[in-house]
Design a protein around this motif. Structure first.
Motif, short mmCIF file in Angstrom:
data_model
loop_
_atom_site.label_atom_id
_atom_site.label_comp_id
_atom_site.label_asym_id
_atom_site.label_seq_id
_atom_site.Cartn_x
_atom_site.Cartn_y
_atom_site.Cartn_z
N ARG A 187 -0.98 -3.89 -7.19
CA ARG A 187 0.23 -3.27 -6.58
C ARG A 187 -1.27 -2.26 -5.49
NH1 ARG A 187 0.70 -0.10 -11.79
NH2 ARG A 187 -1.42 1.23 -12.51
N ASP A 188 -0.57 -0.86 -4.32
CA ASP A 188 -0.78 -0.19 -4.02
C ASP A 188 -1.94 -1.08 -2.64
OD1 ASP A 188 -2.02 1.62 -2.54
OD2 ASP A 188 -3.06 2.89 -4.03
N TRP B 244 12.24 11.16 5.71
CA TRP B 244 10.52 9.92 6.06
C TRP B 244 10.92 10.35 7.30
CZ3 TRP B 244 7.67 6.82 4.83
CH2 TRP B 244 6.81 6.00 6.12
N THR C 25 -0.39 8.46 -3.50
CA THR C 25 -0.21 8.13 -4.14
C THR C 25 -1.54 8.12 -6.17
OG1 THR C 25 -0.97 5.98 -4.54
CG2 THR C 25 0.84 6.29 -3.56
N THR D 102 9.40 5.48 0.92
CA THR D 102 7.88 5.97 2.20
C THR D 102 7.65 4.64 2.35
OG1 THR D 102 7.71 6.67 -0.03
CG2 THR D 102 8.67 8.48 1.17
N THR D 103 7.20 3.65 1.63
CA THR D 103 5.93 2.82 1.57
C THR D 103 6.97 1.81 2.11
OG1 THR D 103 6.87 2.42 -0.98
CG2 THR D 103 4.60 3.90 -0.18
N MET D 104 8.59 1.27 1.96
CA MET D 104 9.17 0.27 2.46
C MET D 104 8.83 -0.10 3.93
SD MET D 104 12.88 0.14 3.03
CE MET D 104 13.36 0.56 3.91
N MET D 105 7.86 0.74 4.86
CA MET D 105 8.04 1.04 6.36
C MET D 105 6.52 -0.53 6.98
SD MET D 105 9.92 2.25 7.56
CE MET D 105 9.61 1.99 9.20
N LYS E 231 4.96 -4.28 8.63
CA LYS E 231 3.82 -4.84 9.53
C LYS E 231 3.75 -6.14 8.39
CE LYS E 231 2.20 -0.26 10.05
NZ LYS E 231 2.29 1.53 9.77
N TYR F 166 -4.93 7.78 1.34
CA TYR F 166 -4.55 7.21 2.62
C TYR F 166 -4.92 7.59 4.06
CZ TYR F 166 -2.21 4.27 -1.11
OH TYR F 166 -1.87 4.11 -2.19
N GLN G 298 1.26 -0.78 0.17
CA GLN G 298 -0.05 -0.03 0.09
C GLN G 298 1.08 0.82 -0.08
OE1 GLN G 298 -2.13 0.97 3.89
NE2 GLN G 298 -3.89 0.88 2.26
N GLY G 299 0.39 2.26 -1.10
CA GLY G 299 1.76 3.35 -0.83
C GLY G 299 1.88 3.16 -2.61
N ASP G 300 2.26 2.51 -2.84
CA ASP G 300 3.02 2.10 -3.27
C ASP G 300 2.29 1.75 -5.22
OD1 ASP G 300 5.69 2.12 -5.36
OD2 ASP G 300 6.22 1.29 -3.37
N VAL G 301 2.96 2.29 -6.28
CA VAL G 301 2.05 1.70 -7.44
C VAL G 301 2.91 1.46 -8.48
CG1 VAL G 301 0.03 3.12 -7.18
CG2 VAL G 301 1.43 4.50 -8.26
N LYS H 55 -3.79 5.66 -14.02
CA LYS H 55 -2.80 6.57 -15.57
C LYS H 55 -3.55 6.11 -16.73
CE LYS H 55 1.33 5.40 -11.60
NZ LYS H 55 2.32 4.22 -12.00
N LEU I 80 2.26 7.89 5.27
CA LEU I 80 1.83 7.12 3.73
C LEU I 80 1.72 8.21 3.00
CD1 LEU I 80 2.12 3.58 3.11
CD2 LEU I 80 -0.36 3.63 2.80
N TYR I 81 2.69 8.67 1.89
CA TYR I 81 2.90 9.58 1.05
C TYR I 81 1.24 9.14 -0.28
CZ TYR I 81 6.82 12.16 2.56
OH TYR I 81 7.55 12.71 2.97
#
Lengths: 229, 348
Positions: free
Chosen positions: A132-133, B319, B99, A159-162, A166, B89, A105-108, B103, B96-97
């Motif tokens: 994804r996401d 971060w 997105t 920024t999404t690795m964290m 979890k 989010y 989540q947070g990564d597309v 697309k 969480l940034y």
């Protein structure tokens, strides 16, 4: 039965078609392999996968980069789509295991994830691709639903690795034997260790290198007549 | 002699005039969770409010002693304005940034509507700059950034289409890159017209983890050259990931300064670019500010300075969930160890 000479010719054409990203050549050779009675598994592992190993060498030598690898992957899938429905034995067609894969989540961004998925597809795994996401809890739910042995998580950005940490905690809490692979640009060996993962690849290119190495191992095991799992 | 204000320090730094000490700043996100918490908001709320953006940037600088403030924090503002949407989010735990969820699926679909630049959150970002320039004026330098055209392209179209298209569909990819380049120039010029102190162009997705140097020269460099030709100084080019093979190509794009992440070999880079170009970099922000013990941070900063940077920049956005003591160690070490001249910038 096809002659050994003809078999080698078809395998070479499949391999070259992958390396030179010629989808039409791969499709023609895959159809020829089936029409002429070749074993589909032989064509996948010693044609398509062998070609991808050469691609890995070209990447190592910095002759190929990710765009070339993506085109090679397209060619490989063009052949795999034709050959896979004709795999004969249970072990050929998915008994190697199951994998749940997705981008957190947070990564597309999903190029690396798709390359790793290719490796599992070629290797005969049953792949549950969450896309994804993906909400973090979905990974754990899908692992429980499918009883998959492997969960592969991808994140391209720090920024999404964290989120990966979890997910690992959620899954390992319920099933400590699940192998968890991490991938993505920010993922280092230290991060994988810190998060409690079992393996990692740090970029799309590295992902394919790792994937190709695994395919190479499977091919060697098969050639040695050993069980692949 | 009175100490310089942070803004004076940064302005002189980019003019390569002597400064009193190495500025502590960045061309990428510098917001901290401590600032967000102090404001009593959640991270997901900050991106949609000009006031929250400006206040969180100033509060972060106030708390930790940065020389600059910079907004926005997420990479979706332009893509969202182009009609691709945004996911913030709101209910996610922690940071969480945002997105881009939607697309374009083919190069043929890409169309920028008239007036896109004034849509979605774009006016809020401009308003945030206006607040910063008014309220932080004379205190903090105000930094701005835009994505480079290839990275922006990856936000609005599937990246693999772009990567494969570069080999198979060159004319359409070039037309797409031209559109993205025009968009980047338009937005960067708007921010510059507001009076920001520096502009960072982040072509972050174009490192050699993805592209060959040959493809970089064909697919990335011409468009970056056009951007830097159009923009006023000071202007910076930042690229993440593998960059050692493209340092010379980057240096030919026309930026006043180059910024790299932690994968770059700065010593070799300094040799390649000489001492007339400002070099920025390159500590790993997550590892250094969130993971390491504070006692280990000074060595990281000193290593960057010893390698030849003119200012120590994080390799990416910090971060937000930083350890405060690590940020303090970053700031204090650079202030102290950065008193001596750097290769491109002298000291008073």
């Amino acid at each position: 039965m096809v002659s050994e000479e003809r078999r080698q010719e078809v395998l070479k054409s499949l391999s070259e078609g992958v390396v030179e990203y010629r989808e039409d050549q791969v499709k023609d050779s895959a159809n020829a392999a089936l029409e002429e009675g070749m074993d589909a598994y032989d064509a996948i592992m010693n044609g398509l996968a062998a070609g991808m190993e050469i691609v890995g060498d070209l990447y190592d030598r910095q002759e190929y980069f990710v765009p070339e690898i993506l085109m090679c992957a397209d060619a490989l899938y063009a052949g795999l789509d034709i050959l896979k429905p004709h795999l004969k034995t249970a072990s050929d067609s998915g008994a190697r295991g199951q994998v749940v894969i997705g981008t957190v989540q947070g990564d597309v961004h999903d190029i690396g994830k798709n390359l790793i998925k290719m490796m599992f597809d070629v290797g005969g795994f049953t792949v549950h691709d969450l896309g994804r996401d993906v909400p973090l809890e979905k990974f754990a739910e899908e692992q429980l639903r499918t009883d998959a042995e492997i969960v592969a998580l991808s994140a391209m950005m720090t920024t999404t690795m964290m989120g990966m940490k979890k997910v690992i905690h959620m899954i390992k809490e319920k099933n400590p034997d699940v192998a968890i692979m991490l991938g993505g640009a920010p993922v280092t060996r230290d991060v994988a260790k810190l998060f409690g993962a079992d393996g990692y690849a740090e970029s799309a290119g590295n992902a394919v290198q790792e994937a190709i190495k695994m395919i190479g191992q499977l091919r060697k095991l098969d050639q040695a007549g050993m069980p692949a799992k | 002699m009175a100490a310089m204000t942070p803004r004076e320090r940064v302005q002189k730094f980019f003019r390569r005039e002597p400064v009193d000490a190495m500025p502590v700043f960045s061309g990428m996100g510098l917001v901290t969770i401590q600032a967000i918490n102090k404001m009593g908001i959640r991270f997901a709320q900050v991106h949609g409010s000009a006031d929250y953006l400006a206040r969180s940037a100033m509060t972060s600088a106030d708390l930790f002693g940065f020389d600059s403030v910079i907004v926005p924090y997420d990479m979706c503002t332009m893509a969202e304005a182009m009609g691709r949407g945004v996911t913030v989010y709101e209910n996610a735990e922690g940071v969480l940034y945002p997105t881009v969820p939607d697309k374009w699926t083919s190069l043929d679909d890409v169309k920028l509507e008239e007036g896109w630049i004034d849509k979605a959150r774009m006016p809020k970002v401009e308003e945030a700059f206006k607040i910063l320039l008014k309220e932080a004026n004379g205190k903090y330098a105000v930094g701005a950034w835009v994505l480079g055209p290839f990275t922006l392209g990856g936000q609005v179209i599937e990246l693999d289409l772009l990567l494969k298209g570069a080999a198979r569909d060159r004319a359409r990819v070039e037309a797409f890159m031209d559109k993205m380049t025009d968009a980047v120039i338009d937005v960067a010029k708007r921010y510059q017209a507001l009076g920001v102190d520096y502009m960072n162009v982040r072509e972050m997705g174009s490192g050699t983890d993805l592209l060959s140097p040959r493809m970089w020269k064909q697919l990335i460099q011409p468009y970056l050259k056009r951007i830097f030709d159009e923009l006023k100084s000071p202007k910076i080019l930042h690229i993440c990931g593998g960059t050692d093979l493209i340092v010379d190509l980057m240096n030919d794009c026309g930026a006043d300064a180059l910024s790299f992440d932690q994968k770059n070999n700065l010593v070799e880079t300094r040799k390649k670019i000489g001492n007339d170009v400002i070099l920025l970099g390159n500590f790993d922000p997550w590892d250094t500010l969130c993971q390491k013990e504070a006692a280990d941070v000074p060595a990281v900063m000193k290593a960057c300075i010893d390698a030849g940077v003119d200012a120590v920049w994080p390799g990416c956005d910090i971060w937000p969930e930083v350890k405060p003591e690590n940020v303090a160690a970053w700031v204090n070490t650079v202030r102290e160890y950065g008193k001596k001249p750097s290769p491109a910038v002298g000291r008073i």
